[in-house]
Design a protein around this motif. Sequence first.
Motif, PDB file in Angstrom:
ATOM      1  N   THR A 318       0.819  -1.206   0.000  1.00 13.68           N
ATOM      2  CA  THR A 318       0.000   0.000   0.000  1.00 13.68           C
ATOM      3  C   THR A 318       0.859   1.264   0.000  1.00 13.68           C
ATOM      4  O   THR A 318       0.332   2.359  -0.009  1.00 13.68           O
ATOM      5  CB  THR A 318      -0.972   0.048   1.199  1.00 13.68           C
ATOM      6  OG1 THR A 318      -0.243  -0.252   2.382  1.00 13.68           O
ATOM      7  CG2 THR A 318      -2.073  -0.958   1.036  1.00 13.68           C
ATOM      8  N   THR A 356      -8.888   2.240   7.421  1.00 10.08           N
ATOM      9  CA  THR A 356      -8.078   1.615   6.378  1.00 10.08           C
ATOM     10  C   THR A 356      -8.333   0.114   6.340  1.00 10.08           C
ATOM     11  O   THR A 356      -8.542  -0.465   5.282  1.00 10.08           O
ATOM     12  CB  THR A 356      -6.581   1.892   6.629  1.00 10.08           C
ATOM     13  OG1 THR A 356      -6.385   3.293   6.621  1.00 10.08           O
ATOM     14  CG2 THR A 356      -5.735   1.261   5.560  1.00 10.08           C
TER      15      THR A 356
ATOM     16  N   ARG B   6     -25.846  11.630  15.311  1.00 14.87           N
ATOM     17  CA  ARG B   6     -26.281  10.549  14.430  1.00 14.87           C
ATOM     18  C   ARG B   6     -27.261   9.623  15.158  1.00 14.87           C
ATOM     19  O   ARG B   6     -27.044   9.264  16.303  1.00 14.87           O
ATOM     20  CB  ARG B   6     -25.060   9.739  14.000  1.00 14.87           C
ATOM     21  CG  ARG B   6     -25.359   8.678  12.987  1.00 14.87           C
ATOM     22  CD  ARG B   6     -24.103   7.909  12.727  1.00 14.87           C
ATOM     23  NE  ARG B   6     -23.230   8.621  11.812  1.00 14.87           N
ATOM     24  CZ  ARG B   6     -23.312   8.482  10.486  1.00 14.87           C
ATOM     25  NH1 ARG B   6     -24.208   7.683   9.957  1.00 14.87           N
ATOM     26  NH2 ARG B   6     -22.490   9.138   9.705  1.00 14.87           N
ATOM     27  N   VAL B   8     -28.768   6.152  15.907  1.00 11.57           N
ATOM     28  CA  VAL B   8     -28.169   4.830  15.805  1.00 11.57           C
ATOM     29  C   VAL B   8     -29.043   3.902  14.972  1.00 11.57           C
ATOM     30  O   VAL B   8     -28.599   3.261  14.040  1.00 11.57           O
ATOM     31  CB  VAL B   8     -27.912   4.241  17.199  1.00 11.57           C
ATOM     32  CG1 VAL B   8     -27.354   2.840  17.071  1.00 11.57           C
ATOM     33  CG2 VAL B   8     -26.920   5.128  17.939  1.00 11.57           C
ATOM     34  N   LYS B 231     -19.255   0.629  -3.280  1.00 12.56           N
ATOM     35  CA  LYS B 231     -19.695   0.937  -1.928  1.00 12.56           C
ATOM     36  C   LYS B 231     -18.494   1.184  -1.010  1.00 12.56           C
ATOM     37  O   LYS B 231     -18.475   2.142  -0.232  1.00 12.56           O
ATOM     38  CB  LYS B 231     -20.531  -0.236  -1.399  1.00 12.56           C
ATOM     39  CG  LYS B 231     -21.167   0.043  -0.072  1.00 12.56           C
ATOM     40  CD  LYS B 231     -22.119  -1.064   0.321  1.00 12.56           C
ATOM     41  CE  LYS B 231     -22.664  -0.760   1.700  1.00 12.56           C
ATOM     42  NZ  LYS B 231     -23.551  -1.800   2.198  1.00 12.56           N
ATOM     43  N   VAL B 232     -17.500   0.325  -1.123  1.00 16.16           N
ATOM     44  CA  VAL B 232     -16.332   0.464  -0.250  1.00 16.16           C
ATOM     45  C   VAL B 232     -15.544   1.727  -0.610  1.00 16.16           C
ATOM     46  O   VAL B 232     -15.109   2.476   0.266  1.00 16.16           O
ATOM     47  CB  VAL B 232     -15.438  -0.791  -0.342  1.00 16.16           C
ATOM     48  CG1 VAL B 232     -14.150  -0.581   0.451  1.00 16.16           C
ATOM     49  CG2 VAL B 232     -16.180  -2.000   0.185  1.00 16.16           C
ATOM     50  N   ASP B 235     -17.168   4.735   0.749  1.00 17.11           N
ATOM     51  CA  ASP B 235     -17.112   4.855   2.200  1.00 17.11           C
ATOM     52  C   ASP B 235     -15.702   5.177   2.681  1.00 17.11           C
ATOM     53  O   ASP B 235     -15.522   6.039   3.536  1.00 17.11           O
ATOM     54  CB  ASP B 235     -17.595   3.541   2.825  1.00 17.11           C
ATOM     55  CG  ASP B 235     -17.661   3.624   4.326  1.00 17.11           C
ATOM     56  OD1 ASP B 235     -18.084   4.682   4.826  1.00 17.11           O
ATOM     57  OD2 ASP B 235     -17.287   2.652   4.995  1.00 17.11           O
ATOM     58  N   SER B 236     -14.719   4.490   2.155  1.00 19.25           N
ATOM     59  CA  SER B 236     -13.362   4.696   2.639  1.00 19.25           C
ATOM     60  C   SER B 236     -12.363   4.330   1.544  1.00 19.25           C
ATOM     61  O   SER B 236     -12.026   3.166   1.381  1.00 19.25           O
ATOM     62  CB  SER B 236     -13.123   3.841   3.884  1.00 19.25           C
ATOM     63  OG  SER B 236     -11.772   3.903   4.238  1.00 19.25           O
ATOM     64  N   SER B 238      -9.241   4.619   1.442  1.00 23.64           N
ATOM     65  CA  SER B 238      -8.022   3.949   1.900  1.00 23.64           C
ATOM     66  C   SER B 238      -8.292   2.471   2.167  1.00 23.64           C
ATOM     67  O   SER B 238      -7.443   1.621   1.926  1.00 23.64           O
ATOM     68  CB  SER B 238      -7.463   4.644   3.136  1.00 23.64           C
ATOM     69  OG  SER B 238      -8.405   4.668   4.166  1.00 23.64           O
ATOM     70  N   ALA B 239      -9.494   2.153   2.654  1.00 25.88           N
ATOM     71  CA  ALA B 239      -9.832   0.747   2.865  1.00 25.88           C
ATOM     72  C   ALA B 239      -9.901   0.022   1.522  1.00 25.88           C
ATOM     73  O   ALA B 239      -9.498  -1.126   1.407  1.00 25.88           O
ATOM     74  CB  ALA B 239     -11.163   0.621   3.607  1.00 25.88           C
ATOM     75  N   THR B 241      -8.226   0.737  -1.288  1.00 23.39           N
ATOM     76  CA  THR B 241      -6.858   0.505  -1.762  1.00 23.39           C
ATOM     77  C   THR B 241      -6.227  -0.639  -0.990  1.00 23.39           C
ATOM     78  O   THR B 241      -5.602  -1.533  -1.559  1.00 23.39           O
ATOM     79  CB  THR B 241      -6.006   1.769  -1.552  1.00 23.39           C
ATOM     80  OG1 THR B 241      -6.727   2.880  -2.057  1.00 23.39           O
ATOM     81  CG2 THR B 241      -4.681   1.659  -2.251  1.00 23.39           C
ATOM     82  N   TYR B 242      -6.413  -0.595   0.306  1.00 24.68           N
ATOM     83  CA  TYR B 242      -5.859  -1.619   1.184  1.00 24.68           C
ATOM     84  C   TYR B 242      -6.337  -3.008   0.789  1.00 24.68           C
ATOM     85  O   TYR B 242      -5.588  -3.976   0.813  1.00 24.68           O
ATOM     86  CB  TYR B 242      -6.249  -1.278   2.620  1.00 24.68           C
ATOM     87  CG  TYR B 242      -6.247  -2.419   3.584  1.00 24.68           C
ATOM     88  CD1 TYR B 242      -5.068  -2.838   4.199  1.00 24.68           C
ATOM     89  CD2 TYR B 242      -7.423  -3.083   3.910  1.00 24.68           C
ATOM     90  CE1 TYR B 242      -5.080  -3.889   5.089  1.00 24.68           C
ATOM     91  CE2 TYR B 242      -7.439  -4.130   4.789  1.00 24.68           C
ATOM     92  CZ  TYR B 242      -6.264  -4.534   5.381  1.00 24.68           C
ATOM     93  OH  TYR B 242      -6.271  -5.581   6.272  1.00 24.68           O
ATOM     94  N   ALA B 358     -24.588  22.425  25.719  1.00 22.60           N
ATOM     95  CA  ALA B 358     -23.886  23.543  26.337  1.00 22.60           C
ATOM     96  C   ALA B 358     -22.588  23.780  25.592  1.00 22.60           C
ATOM     97  O   ALA B 358     -22.014  22.873  25.006  1.00 22.60           O
ATOM     98  CB  ALA B 358     -23.597  23.217  27.806  1.00 22.60           C
ATOM     99  N   ALA B 360     -19.618  24.330  26.595  1.00 23.41           N
ATOM    100  CA  ALA B 360     -18.410  23.717  27.138  1.00 23.41           C
ATOM    101  C   ALA B 360     -18.165  22.341  26.530  1.00 23.41           C
ATOM    102  O   ALA B 360     -17.036  21.938  26.299  1.00 23.41           O
ATOM    103  CB  ALA B 360     -18.521  23.598  28.646  1.00 23.41           C
ATOM    104  N   SER B 364     -14.688  19.750  23.815  1.00 24.08           N
ATOM    105  CA  SER B 364     -14.005  18.472  24.004  1.00 24.08           C
ATOM    106  C   SER B 364     -13.478  17.921  22.702  1.00 24.08           C
ATOM    107  O   SER B 364     -14.052  17.993  21.683  1.00 24.08           O
ATOM    108  CB  SER B 364     -14.948  17.464  24.633  1.00 24.08           C
ATOM    109  OG  SER B 364     -16.054  17.246  23.798  1.00 24.08           O
TER     110      SER B 364
END
Lengths: 519, 364
Positions: A318, A356, B6, B8, B231-232, B235-236, B238-239, B241-242, B358, B360, B364
Amino acid sequence: MTTSLDMATADATVPAVAMSGITKRFPGVIANHDVDFEVAVGEVHALLGENGAGKSTLSNVLTGLYHPDGGEIRLAGEVVRIGSPREALARGIGMVHQHFRLVPTFTVAENVMLGHTGRFNRRAAEDRVAEIGEEHGLPVDPSAKIWQLSVGQQQRVEILKALERDARVLILDEPTAVLTPQEAEALFVTLRRMAAGGRSVIFISHKLDEVMAVSDRVTVLRDGTDVGVVEVATTSARDLARLMVGRDVVFNADDGQERASVDADRIVLRVRDLCAADNRGRPALNGVDLDLAAGEIVAVVGVSGNGQRELAEAICGTRRRTGGTVEVDGQPTSGRDPREMIAKGVSHVPEDRLHTGLSPSASIEENLVLKSYRRPPISAGPFVRRRAVRRNAETLIERFGVKTTGPTVSTRLLSGGNVQKVLLAREFSAAPKVLVAASPTRGLDVGAIETVRGLLLDASRSGTAVLLITEELDEALALADRVAVIYEGRIVGVVDRASADLTEIGLLMGGGRPPAEEL
Amino acid sequence: MLRLERRVDVPRWWTWAVPVASVLAAMVLGAVLIVSSGNDPLDVYRRIFESAVLGSGSLSGTVVAATPLLFTGLAAAAAFRMGVFNIGGEGQFIIGAIAGAGVALRFGESMGAGVIPLMIVAAAVAGALWAAIAGALRAWFKTNEIITSLMLNYIALNIGDYLIFNSESSWRLLEGSGRMFPQGKPIDTSAEWPFSHVGPVDFPFGFWLGVIIAIVVWVLYRRTRFGFEVKVIADSPSAATYAGMRARRTIVSVMALSGALAGIGGASDIGDTRHVFDPKGLRQSGYGYTGIVVAALARLNPVAVVPVALLMGGLNNAGRALQGRDFPAGLVGTLQGLILFCALGGEILARYRVRRVAKAVLAS
């Protein structure tokens, strides 16, 4: 400056922090349920628990980031309402976050003084920072820019920031996650010294040995409730682990785990002079040599950012290789295409699991065929066989104990441990010759870590060569047959587990010269 | 501060309830506008409904108006599903119309109805190649496909104008009235696409073709390896390609598929309705852009594109029929815009809940 904690220094019997009956609910979960938590003046108090046990929630309540749904907070005996992190700081509560909040292009002094109003006097600020550093044994150059500093030094700056506001209570969230063993040692000395000086330190961690090493008392959280407060002097790491997970934990591979027999004659992964660049195009790997035999586990350890990520990616196709060769089971590989490496039997557990290693919005069953969808039996011609996908998922979910309500659940909704189980289930089910696992247990809780390590051992027992890239020395020593140290894109030393010496490895990781000249 | 969280689990029935509620909400908002322009909303809506559905021949008109939107809607849905934002349906439609008309003019007389499949193939290939330009630029040079595909629309429109107004091309009628007013040459009647009659409604051949293609695209995306890869990648990346997927190749393929669908729409415009290449008419219709609205309303589901195209086609049809002094000009366009607006809003409310938090906590 008067803080509500000034009294505490006078009367050491009143706890610096006393939180009682703290309850905090989020939609669908109770993150803290009726938690009592007390920190005495002058102690290092560890907050121990698995991921999701409620440690961060509790510290966020204390620093005013969250408002509790129930319970009260007393500082030095006085009931307070903490509305915001700013108020918390004004009341003497400082927080060192896991991910630093520093401005990289500012100097140390500028970062420490950030948030003060009025005119900024460089000379005075630098003097003051140097003085505080001296006083607490936190030497850093006040005029250095943040980006020039090592991670350990940056952490010192974070601590200095809190001390400069005269924080009487200092909260550190997983402070050692980014440090070398030597840096961690130094941090512990600093923390002890601050406690001895009358401050209170809250040390959040899920690493047992560190908790044992640095703290006086430990409050253990499990599933959002406090399950015990123990004195470190009267307990052991094993007892703490039991409290934390509610059962016995296997610590290392020697505890009843049978090891694989290494077939030293059959080198399945041969890496020679491998070079690659990082994402900015700068050389990150400068000629790595590695041999892995069938059934062998080799750990690559090092401080993060020394080429670990590039090593895993260059082997798995990769990341483009800029030089060198990788042979799998005697066959050369071009490395231009991840598909080639998958076909040659190289499995990859990437560092970034959810984005990934997996397609986060896709369902579990889809992720379990992310690599095998191209071939029968999962597909037939151009079509994906839905029934085969479902059957594959049901088998793997069962075999790897993935906790889910069904195979069609979106993968992003799973907990960290279950995400990793889905990934490992897929990679192992391909019966790989070589498994490259990058930080496979990072961020997981003790139970899940145990499972993942068990799975890695299983893989090696079935003849897979495992390349384990990790920042956890304990993990490397627990699992690996050999430990290779990577520093600035080179393997600077390889030691057998039998003769491994922590100090030596630590030195190599920090770029120190190896004690022996036998490289 | 307001924050989106979101949801669930979203109940299944929301997938159709949300779009329906969105259309109703748009009608309520539209009613406010109609009242403010001094008209009676109930009366206006009744007349729209009459001229889109009830009147004699109005359903046939609606189906005809829906047909091009069916193709451009499918084109947009096919690309958007992978997060490839092909805004170039307009241009691909025109290129498809040029190719379809070219084939019909060249071979129509000699081949008769046999030229129809040839028109479809030629238009699909031309649209695919046109879209693949933007696709390849995106895949290999990371060029923003929204901009390139949009620019290609203008190029296509200008090519169309050139063929009819600025050249003596074989698309142009060069004798008779064509000498006075530049216009396209009509195709041979044997190359015109047939109509079929179901009860009182006339269905153009292109409509059925679109329905079949919608189902094929649905199967392609839901049941095949290609669809899985799309679909993949969406969504991602990099996934993808991986996992060894060829993301770049897939981007070009999806773009080409999208362009082919829009291109077939262009052929249908020639074969079903106009029988002549008419760049001016196409420019005014803006099928490519309405197709994006159709795809969004159909939540990128190829099969849902069919009813949504009928809804939008019905509105267009009614708008054409009702144009006049007592009908607010631009009302139909406004309603379509409101429907899109409400649909997108409804989409967000369906997937997220709005919470007051709020300040504050935001830190985060």
